[in-house]
Design a protein around this motif. Structure first.
Motif, PDB file in Angstrom:
ATOM      1  N   TRP A 204       0.786  -1.234   0.000  1.00  0.00           N
ATOM      2  CA  TRP A 204       0.000   0.000   0.000  1.00  0.00           C
ATOM      3  C   TRP A 204       0.818   1.285   0.000  1.00  0.00           C
ATOM      4  CZ3 TRP A 204      -3.914  -1.484   4.451  1.00  0.00           C
ATOM      5  CH2 TRP A 204      -4.707  -2.554   4.009  1.00  0.00           C
ATOM      6  N   ALA A 205       2.142   1.178   0.039  1.00  0.00           N
ATOM      7  CA  ALA A 205       2.956   2.401   0.083  1.00  0.00           C
ATOM      8  C   ALA A 205       2.662   3.304  -1.111  1.00  0.00           C
ATOM      9  CB  ALA A 205       4.443   2.047   0.134  1.00  0.00           C
ATOM     10  N   ALA A 206       2.378   2.703  -2.258  1.00  0.00           N
ATOM     11  CA  ALA A 206       2.079   3.506  -3.449  1.00  0.00           C
ATOM     12  C   ALA A 206       0.802   4.315  -3.274  1.00  0.00           C
ATOM     13  CB  ALA A 206       1.970   2.605  -4.684  1.00  0.00           C
ATOM     14  N   ASP A 207      -0.067   3.886  -2.365  1.00  0.00           N
ATOM     15  CA  ASP A 207      -1.296   4.628  -2.051  1.00  0.00           C
ATOM     16  C   ASP A 207      -1.062   5.650  -0.935  1.00  0.00           C
ATOM     17  OD1 ASP A 207      -2.819   3.184  -3.891  1.00  0.00           O
ATOM     18  OD2 ASP A 207      -3.346   1.652  -2.421  1.00  0.00           O
ATOM     19  N   GLY A 208       0.180   5.783  -0.494  1.00  0.00           N
ATOM     20  CA  GLY A 208       0.482   6.712   0.590  1.00  0.00           C
ATOM     21  C   GLY A 208       0.115   6.188   1.958  1.00  0.00           C
TER      22      GLY A 208
END
Length: 313
Positions: A204-208
């Motif tokens: 989920w890092a790409a979703d902040g």
């Protein structure tokens, strides 16, 4: 783990209020599971003091309302709400998720049970694993759209030094073939909390959305209701501590609040913290630091898949 460890100016004696001093959470929304007592209520109090809208997600709404009123009285923040949540009941979790509307900036997965007698959910799952891990897994994955909408959300996974007692035993998570041991079951569930932070950050890092785990310290709360005073004293002695090693609830909430709010952790996830610092690997004979199996990315990915499969069954 990266070679750059997060260092902060705080210590094991720092309180949640001290950690959050100078941080403005106005306009931010937070959920704290188990927010009616123990370190949960002090975590919620610190977030409310910084201006956040805080929802106490609790099994006992009456106790939640009392805690909310107390938080409002001590912080002046009237945006403290209560919502029912029983992590061992997937219908309750689904209802909480369905009732949530809008972005969610901070989710503190704080609730849990410790070293309980053998109990099982309606699905037959071991209660500590079901409550401490699977319920929070269902809650957090259900709230993913709300977390993504926040644009830089934090998820806090409250683990324990007890994770050193056991990895996730994938061959028999539910104690169907091995003799039930309350401490091994608790340790396994706390390892699951760390592994969840590792895999959630990867996905989920790409979703902040960034997730970290932590050990709050030794604090006398209702969490220990299944443990005798004699056993607690033995545990404290084994860790080299004494009476001075018990933290207050305000100190116990500090690492949760650090992980939830500190700008020092912007863009950082999948780490394990204790005493307001990022921890290093555990050394033999110590109860500090993380077990390598708890930050193993392959185990984290496997646990995520197992958890999804269990929730679908």
């Amino acid at each position: 783990m990266t070679s750059t460890r997060v260092n902060t100016p705080f210590t094991r004696d720092t309180t949640a209020r001290e950690v959050i001093q100078g941080i403005d959470l106005a306009g931010r929304r937070a959920v704290v599971t188990g927010g009616a007592s123990g370190i949960g209520v002090e975590t919620a109090r610190a977030l409310a003091a910084a201006g956040a809208d805080v929802t106490l997600a609790v099994r006992n709404p009456d106790a939640g309302q009392e805690a909310a009123a107390d938080i409002t009285a001590t912080t002046g923040n009237e945006h403290v709400l209560v919502a029912p949540l029983d992590l061992a009941d997937l219908t309750s979790v689904a209802t909480f998720v369905a009732n949530w509307d809008g972005p969610l900036h901070i989710l503190v997965n704080n609730a849990g049970i410790m070293a309980s007698p053998e109990m099982r959910t309606a699905q037959g799952w071991e209660m500590q694993f079901a409550t401490n891990h699977l319920g929070h897994f269902a809650l957090t994955t259900g709230l993913r759209p709300a977390l993504a909408a926040a644009g830089g959300a934090r998820v806090v996974s409250v683990s324990s030094a007890a994770h050193l007692r056991s990895p996730v035993v994938f061959d028999d998570i539910q104690f169907e073939r091995r003799e039930y041991d309350p401490w091994l079951a608790y340790g396994q569930s706390k390892t699951a909390n760390v592994l969840f932070a590792v895999e959630a950050t990867r996905r989920w890092a790409a979703d902040g959305i960034f997730t970290n785990s932590l050990m709050p310290g030794a604090i006398r709360t209702n969490l220990q209701r299944y443990i005798t005073d004699e056993e607690l004293d033995r545990m404290r002695s084994a860790s080299g501590g004494g009476a001075a090693y018990w933290k207050t609830t305000e100190q116990g909430a500090a690492t949760s609040v650090l992980v939830a709010t500190s700008p020092l952790l912007d863009g950082i996830g999948g780490r394990y913290f204790e005493d307001c610092q990022e921890a290093g690997p555990n050394q033999a004979g110590s109860r500090a630091g993380y077990a390598p199996y708890a930050l193993d990315p392959e185990a984290a990915e496997r646990l995520w898949q197992v958890s999804e499969d269990l929730l679908r069954a």
